[in-house]
Design an enzyme around this catalytic site. Sequence first.
Site, PDB file in Angstrom:
ATOM      1  N   HIS A  22       0.803  -0.996   0.121  1.00 44.08           N
ATOM      2  CA  HIS A  22       0.422   0.168   0.249  1.00 44.08           C
ATOM      3  C   HIS A  22       1.205   1.100   0.028  1.00 44.08           C
ATOM      4  O   HIS A  22       0.476   2.485  -0.266  1.00 44.08           O
ATOM      5  CB  HIS A  22      -0.886  -0.012   1.099  1.00 44.08           C
ATOM      6  CG  HIS A  22      -0.413   0.642   2.435  1.00 44.08           C
ATOM      7  ND1 HIS A  22      -0.064  -1.029   3.042  1.00 44.08           N
ATOM      8  CD2 HIS A  22       0.041   1.449   3.149  1.00 44.08           C
ATOM      9  CE1 HIS A  22       0.250   0.130   4.348  1.00 44.08           C
ATOM     10  NE2 HIS A  22       0.406   0.870   4.879  1.00 44.08           N
ATOM     11  N   ASP A  75       0.006  -7.336   1.053  1.00 43.60           N
ATOM     12  CA  ASP A  75       0.553  -5.664   1.184  1.00 43.60           C
ATOM     13  C   ASP A  75       2.095  -6.301   0.880  1.00 43.60           C
ATOM     14  O   ASP A  75       2.678  -5.803   2.809  1.00 43.60           O
ATOM     15  CB  ASP A  75       0.365  -5.519   3.028  1.00 43.60           C
ATOM     16  CG  ASP A  75      -0.072  -4.113   2.908  1.00 43.60           C
ATOM     17  OD1 ASP A  75       0.304  -3.587   1.690  1.00 43.60           O
ATOM     18  OD2 ASP A  75      -0.427  -3.142   3.424  1.00 43.60           O
ATOM     19  N   SER A  98       4.600   1.918   7.741  1.00 45.16           N
ATOM     20  CA  SER A  98       4.838   0.501   6.620  1.00 45.16           C
ATOM     21  C   SER A  98       6.053   0.322   5.916  1.00 45.16           C
ATOM     22  O   SER A  98       6.379   0.787   4.913  1.00 45.16           O
ATOM     23  CB  SER A  98       2.778   1.351   5.815  1.00 45.16           C
ATOM     24  OG  SER A  98       2.567   1.277   6.415  1.00 45.16           O
TER      25      SER A  98
END
Length: 268
Positions: free
Chosen positions: A116, A146, A220
């Site tokens: 993402h 992901d 992330s």
Amino acid sequence: MGRANALLLVAVVLAALLVASLGGLAVARWQAAAPLPTLAPDLVLTVTPIPTVPPPATPLATPSVAPSPVTTPHAAFSDPDRALRSVVQIRTTRGQGSGFVWARETTRTLIVTAAHVVEGASSVTVVVSDGTAYPTTVLARDTQRDVAVLAAPAIAGVTPLPLGSTRELPLGAALTVLGYPLGDLLLGDPTVTRGVFSARRTFDGIAFMQTDAAMNPGISGAPVLDVQGRVVGIAVGSIPWAGQIPAQGVNFAVTIEEIERVVSTVSA
């Protein structure tokens, strides 16, 4: 027995009955279990990807000297500084995240981050700890896991992080997360946060690690390390709310085993 005595006797009997009733009620209340608090039945727990932070407004430095091509296998973890140099910041036209060096080949460096982080980006740049920026290409992007794999030019001064395993990792094991939370607000060395391996979780058939290690916007794709400094996952999401109830320390990393599946699809 006189009338007065009879009335007195009735009063005594009634008083005794009242005391006995109150005592029985008190005992019953003392013995009854207190009701347990419960969540509302309509609450749904949803793992939310950790957001990226806005793109930088300042230009990035570019490498002045071409790095020498070197082929290096996954090196053994020797010290924290070495691990920090292998963590990179990912900058795109849509935001910023974190990543780490997976492999260093003759003409390219493979970087792993969260899928993402690079979603919808028209260009992706990797920034190493000294501030030098390198253009990258997205080689693989698995939205279900992901996980994304990027290719940058051969980068001097970085070493691939060693890989671990979650199969034998015990619950409660110490974990360390290295990444770039808050983007440009905290440039320089990556931020180090620590927590424990809280639980094994499965979402849509994908294996995740639950941890209480702090994960903020920009983290992330950051590597999650075991006590030997080996990568056992990357930071990807959290549960900030359970309905209207705020949650704390319920964060998730996709496991190294799932990451390896995505990297294996990249041709050599």
